[in-house]
Write an enzyme that holds these catalytic residues in place. Structure first.
Site, short mmCIF file in Angstrom:
data_model
loop_
_atom_site.label_atom_id
_atom_site.label_comp_id
_atom_site.label_asym_id
_atom_site.label_seq_id
_atom_site.Cartn_x
_atom_site.Cartn_y
_atom_site.Cartn_z
N ALA A 17 0.84 -1.19 0.00
CA ALA A 17 0.00 0.00 0.00
C ALA A 17 0.88 1.24 0.00
O ALA A 17 1.85 1.33 0.74
CB ALA A 17 -0.91 -0.01 1.23
N SER A 18 0.52 2.22 -0.85
CA SER A 18 1.27 3.46 -0.92
C SER A 18 0.95 4.35 0.29
O SER A 18 -0.15 4.28 0.85
CB SER A 18 0.92 4.23 -2.20
OG SER A 18 1.24 3.48 -3.34
N VAL A 19 1.91 5.19 0.67
CA VAL A 19 1.66 6.13 1.76
C VAL A 19 0.62 7.14 1.30
O VAL A 19 0.50 7.44 0.10
CB VAL A 19 2.96 6.84 2.19
CG1 VAL A 19 3.96 5.86 2.75
CG2 VAL A 19 3.57 7.62 1.02
#
Length: 345
Positions: A17-19
């Site tokens: 998951a991307s920040v």
């Protein structure tokens, strides 16, 4: 956050998951409007698809795809649980896209791309927008592109990093020493003489400092970007702490990720702290090794100075299909297997 580990045992997870800051930045680049038809490549947790569904509204449609069945199932489960049953989740190779739901007004890649897949052109509408993390010369930028015929033209780009898409192998890694603690990451069109570069590293290095200074929190990644717009010798250098201790290599600006110019010699970016009382206490420069160290160091200083004269400038990137006739276009051209990139400042 890792969603699924790499089954091949590699250092990067298969999906993560991307920040939130990256998610928000890419959504701003995408510019979703109510009623848009959207394709997301890389389903992840499903969170980004839910945001896209909110932005496009009830009159729009969101398709999200992932090559891994476990990741696609996870996204489907999370979207159903959150009330987004109308989002279409598919197990699919991202390089193929999802032509059955095309055409799309917006396409968003949540995986790193080395090349623009030829299959995507037919799925993006005229005037449509594509946002993807695109990798060239060892660095990755999230690029927002607008389609006009057979040309995609950038409307901005931002530094980022993403798990690479499965199925593209145009980026290569070449060790420069026996224990693989110093390496260059380069594109397939860049010739790397590992023996010559390894021999260069056994010589005494030189340092050449530029007149460009930076503050403690000031970004200098634009030096790399600037160099890619004119110089086919630039790629990425990785040096481990063990290599710096045992082989007495001068510390790169960022040991795992610094721009380097290569030939039979090499020169890479360094940062030196010189004046603790200054607002810009750090000076940028070049460390170089080999028979042409001085020349390569000066070439890198030229790139640093070019960046220093317009630090916030970003180039315009245009992309055309590699199969199309290579029309005359301004800028520095980088040819890949399925696309042709041109960078212009």
């Amino acid at each position: 956050m890792s969603i699924k580990d790499n089954p091949l045992g590699g250092p990067l997870p298969l999906s993560c998951a991307s920040v939130p800051s990256i998610v928000g930045m890419m959504l701003r680049q995408l510019g979703v409007e109510h009623g848009d038809r959207i394709l997301e490549i890389g389903a992840g947790t499903g969170y980004n698809a839910a945001l896209l569904a909110e932005l496009t509204g009830d009159s729009g449609h969101v398709t999200t795809i992932d090559i891994n069945s476990d990741v696609a199932l996870h996204a489907r489960t999370m979207l159903d649980r959150a009330g987004y049953q109308h989002v279409h989740v598919m197990e699919r190779d991202g390089l193929v896209g999802a032509p059955e739901n095309a055409p799309y007004d917006r396409m968003l890649a949540a995986v790193g791309l080395w090349d623009l897949p030829a299959a995507w052109w037919a799925q993006l509408t005229e005037g449509g927008r594509l946002v993807l993390p695109l990798r060239w010369r060892g660095q990755t930028r999230s690029v927002a592109l607008r389609r006009r015929g057979d040309t995609l033209t950038s409307k901005g780009m931002e530094l980022c990093g993403f798990v690479p898409v499965i199925g593209q192998d145009g980026e290569k890694t070449t060790p420069l020493n026996a224990d693989d603690t110093i390496r260059v990451i380069h594109d397939e069109d860049q010739a790397v003489d590992a023996d010559a570069l390894g021999a260069s590293l056994s010589t005494t290095g030189i340092e050449v400092m530029s007149e460009q200074r930076i503050g403690g929190e000031e970004s200098f990644d634009g030096v790399w970007l600037r160099a890619t717009a004119s110089d086919d010798r630039v790629c990425r250098l990785q040096v481990t702490p063990d290599a710096m201790a045992r082989e007495h290599v001068l510390r790169p600006a960022i040991p795992v990720c610094s721009p380097v110019l290569i030939g039979d010699s090499l020169a890479y970016l360094i940062v030196r702290r010189e004046d603790a009382d200054s607002q810009r206490p750090h000076r940028l420069g070049a460390a170089a090794y080999g028979p042409h160290a001085a020349k390569l160091a000066q070439d890198l200083i030229t790139h640093i100075d070019a960046w220093g004269s317009a630090r916030t400038a970003i180039p315009t990137l245009t992309i055309t299909p590699a199969a199309s006739h290579p029309a005359t276009q301004p800028g520095h051209v980088i040819t890949k297997r399925e696309s042709r990139l041109a960078l212009t400042y």
